[in-house]
Design a protein around this motif. Structure first.
Motif, mmCIF file in Angstrom:
data_model
loop_
_atom_site.group_PDB
_atom_site.id
_atom_site.type_symbol
_atom_site.label_atom_id
_atom_site.label_comp_id
_atom_site.label_asym_id
_atom_site.label_seq_id
_atom_site.Cartn_x
_atom_site.Cartn_y
_atom_site.Cartn_z
ATOM 1 N N THR A 137 43.476 -4.147 8.321
ATOM 2 C CA THR A 137 43.936 -5.532 8.336
ATOM 3 C C THR A 137 44.860 -5.817 7.156
ATOM 4 O OG1 THR A 137 41.891 -6.216 9.417
ATOM 5 C CG2 THR A 137 43.197 -7.947 8.367
ATOM 6 N N SER A 138 44.418 -5.445 5.956
ATOM 7 C CA SER A 138 45.215 -5.724 4.753
ATOM 8 C C SER A 138 46.127 -4.556 4.362
ATOM 9 C CB SER A 138 44.274 -6.041 3.580
ATOM 10 O OG SER A 138 43.503 -4.892 3.247
ATOM 11 N N ASN A 139 45.999 -3.426 5.088
ATOM 12 C CA ASN A 139 46.749 -2.207 4.753
ATOM 13 C C ASN A 139 46.533 -1.816 3.295
ATOM 14 O OD1 ASN A 139 47.870 -1.821 7.320
ATOM 15 N ND2 ASN A 139 49.424 -3.361 6.882
ATOM 16 N N GLU A 140 45.291 -1.901 2.898
ATOM 17 C CA GLU A 140 44.940 -1.671 1.501
ATOM 18 C C GLU A 140 43.941 -0.522 1.363
ATOM 19 O OE1 GLU A 140 43.782 -4.328 -2.352
ATOM 20 O OE2 GLU A 140 43.891 -5.263 -0.391
ATOM 21 N N PHE A 141 44.112 0.268 0.313
ATOM 22 C CA PHE A 141 43.179 1.331 -0.026
ATOM 23 C C PHE A 141 42.014 0.683 -0.763
ATOM 24 C CE2 PHE A 141 41.785 5.178 -2.307
ATOM 25 C CZ PHE A 141 41.818 6.104 -1.257
ATOM 26 N N CYS A 142 40.794 0.882 -0.279
ATOM 27 C CA CYS A 142 39.618 0.202 -0.831
ATOM 28 C C CYS A 142 38.637 1.200 -1.427
ATOM 29 C CB CYS A 142 38.936 -0.608 0.271
ATOM 30 S SG CYS A 142 40.031 -1.807 1.054
ATOM 31 N N PHE A 143 38.033 0.796 -2.520
ATOM 32 C CA PHE A 143 37.103 1.628 -3.279
ATOM 33 C C PHE A 143 35.778 0.885 -3.432
ATOM 34 C CE2 PHE A 143 35.232 2.489 -7.487
ATOM 35 C CZ PHE A 143 35.037 3.848 -7.404
ATOM 36 N N TYR A 144 34.645 1.597 -3.215
ATOM 37 C CA TYR A 144 33.327 0.973 -3.390
ATOM 38 C C TYR A 144 32.814 1.317 -4.784
ATOM 39 C CZ TYR A 144 28.712 -0.795 -2.293
ATOM 40 O OH TYR A 144 27.538 -1.522 -2.286
ATOM 41 N N ASP A 145 32.584 0.290 -5.604
ATOM 42 C CA ASP A 145 32.187 0.495 -7.007
ATOM 43 C C ASP A 145 30.673 0.521 -7.205
ATOM 44 O OD1 ASP A 145 31.370 -2.153 -6.801
ATOM 45 O OD2 ASP A 145 32.931 -2.929 -8.122
ATOM 46 N N GLY A 146 29.936 0.585 -6.116
ATOM 47 C CA GLY A 146 28.476 0.587 -6.187
ATOM 48 C C GLY A 146 27.886 -0.770 -5.860
ATOM 49 N N THR A 147 28.713 -1.813 -5.922
ATOM 50 C CA THR A 147 28.276 -3.178 -5.623
ATOM 51 C C THR A 147 29.119 -3.809 -4.521
ATOM 52 O OG1 THR A 147 27.652 -3.437 -7.938
ATOM 53 C CG2 THR A 147 27.822 -5.445 -6.624
ATOM 54 N N SER A 148 30.433 -3.644 -4.629
ATOM 55 C CA SER A 148 31.329 -4.265 -3.649
ATOM 56 C C SER A 148 32.585 -3.419 -3.454
ATOM 57 C CB SER A 148 31.717 -5.676 -4.104
ATOM 58 O OG SER A 148 32.433 -5.603 -5.330
ATOM 59 N N TRP A 149 33.329 -3.761 -2.402
ATOM 60 C CA TRP A 149 34.602 -3.111 -2.123
ATOM 61 C C TRP A 149 35.695 -3.766 -2.947
ATOM 62 C CZ3 TRP A 149 34.814 1.336 0.302
ATOM 63 C CH2 TRP A 149 33.790 1.691 1.173
ATOM 64 N N THR A 150 36.539 -2.961 -3.557
ATOM 65 C CA THR A 150 37.639 -3.455 -4.380
ATOM 66 C C THR A 150 38.946 -2.878 -3.855
ATOM 67 O OG1 THR A 150 36.205 -3.507 -6.316
ATOM 68 C CG2 THR A 150 38.572 -3.537 -6.722
ATOM 69 N N GLY A 151 39.943 -3.763 -3.674
ATOM 70 C CA GLY A 151 41.266 -3.316 -3.261
ATOM 71 C C GLY A 151 41.980 -2.692 -4.438
ATOM 72 N N LEU A 152 42.740 -1.641 -4.191
ATOM 73 C CA LEU A 152 43.388 -0.938 -5.291
ATOM 74 C C LEU A 152 44.850 -1.339 -5.498
ATOM 75 C CD1 LEU A 152 41.861 2.617 -4.873
ATOM 76 C CD2 LEU A 152 41.107 0.755 -6.322
ATOM 77 N N LYS A 153 45.269 -2.468 -4.949
ATOM 78 C CA LYS A 153 46.594 -2.980 -5.296
ATOM 79 C C LYS A 153 46.413 -4.260 -6.114
ATOM 80 C CE LYS A 153 47.497 -5.486 -0.963
ATOM 81 N NZ LYS A 153 48.302 -5.534 0.234
ATOM 82 N N ALA A 154 47.415 -4.665 -6.822
ATOM 83 C CA ALA A 154 47.298 -5.848 -7.700
ATOM 84 C C ALA A 154 46.775 -7.055 -6.937
ATOM 85 C CB ALA A 154 48.657 -6.161 -8.322
ATOM 86 N N GLY A 155 45.659 -7.593 -7.395
ATOM 87 C CA GLY A 155 45.064 -8.783 -6.779
ATOM 88 C C GLY A 155 44.423 -8.487 -5.438
ATOM 89 N N GLY A 156 44.256 -7.211 -5.102
ATOM 90 C CA GLY A 156 43.736 -6.836 -3.790
ATOM 91 C C GLY A 156 42.263 -7.124 -3.609
ATOM 92 N N THR A 157 41.903 -7.418 -2.388
ATOM 93 C CA THR A 157 40.505 -7.631 -2.032
ATOM 94 C C THR A 157 40.222 -6.892 -0.727
ATOM 95 O OG1 THR A 157 41.032 -9.636 -0.823
ATOM 96 C CG2 THR A 157 40.362 -9.894 -3.124
ATOM 97 N N CYS A 158 39.005 -6.478 -0.560
ATOM 98 C CA CYS A 158 38.600 -5.786 0.658
ATOM 99 C C CYS A 158 37.320 -6.411 1.176
ATOM 100 C CB CYS A 158 38.358 -4.305 0.364
ATOM 101 S SG CYS A 158 39.852 -3.420 -0.108
ATOM 102 N N ALA A 159 37.019 -6.143 2.445
ATOM 103 C CA ALA A 159 35.824 -6.719 3.087
ATOM 104 C C ALA A 159 34.558 -6.322 2.366
ATOM 105 C CB ALA A 159 35.757 -6.240 4.532
#
Length: 159
Positions: A137-159
């Motif tokens: 949806t956001s065409n964003e690479f997402c990383f799970y930090d152990g608590t939540s998903w974080t988008g790896l672009k500036a200001g990015g968010t993931c589900a």
């Protein structure tokens, strides 16, 4: 189902295929997969084409009907135009989702070394620290930090 090719079947609780090489020269054992567009065994000179399979590993399990269902596979394919002593290749890592019979490409390492992650519509439901995915949806690479998903672009968010 009966295999349609020659097969070596080992019936043992500890079935293992092992290749060993003992040398002081730094070499190792190898498994070679060779592909040719020639139709005669041993003939060479018939160039494979972009997209042709070079080899694959299939991981199958008994699903209560047979042992033909593929759970995962690793495939090597031609990724470009072959030339004299030049064989561009890519590796695809595939898995089958629960409830499906299809084996889907999840990660590809391209001939140029780039890595492609197949986009997903939703985040993995049971993530572990370090998991990654591409949000379709956001065409964003997402990383799970152990608590939540974080988008790896500036200001990015993931589900």
């Amino acid at each position: 189902a009966t295999p349609d090719r020659e097969s070596i079947i080992i019936k043992d609780d500890d079935a293992v295929m092992e290749f060993q090489r003992f040398t002081s020269s730094g070499g190792s054992a190898a498994v070679n997969f060779r592909a040719s567009a020639c139709t005669t065994i041993g003939q060479e000179g018939c160039v494979v084409a972009n997209g042709d399979q070079l080899g694959k590993f299939l991981f199958r399990g008994d699903d209560g009907t047979d042992t033909l269902s593929i759970g995962a596979s690793i495939q090597a394919l031609v990724d470009g135009t072959p030339g004299s002593n030049d064989m561009p290749g890519k590796i695809e890592f595939r898995t089958s989702s629960d409830g499906t019979t299809s084996n889907t490409v999840r990660v590809t390492i391209q001939a140029d070394g780039s890595v492609n992650y197949a986009p997903m519509a939703t985040a993995p439901s049971s993530p572990s620290l370090g998991d990654v995915y591409v949000d379709s949806t956001s065409n964003e690479f997402c990383f799970y930090d152990g608590t939540s998903w974080t988008g790896l672009k500036a200001g990015g968010t993931c589900a």
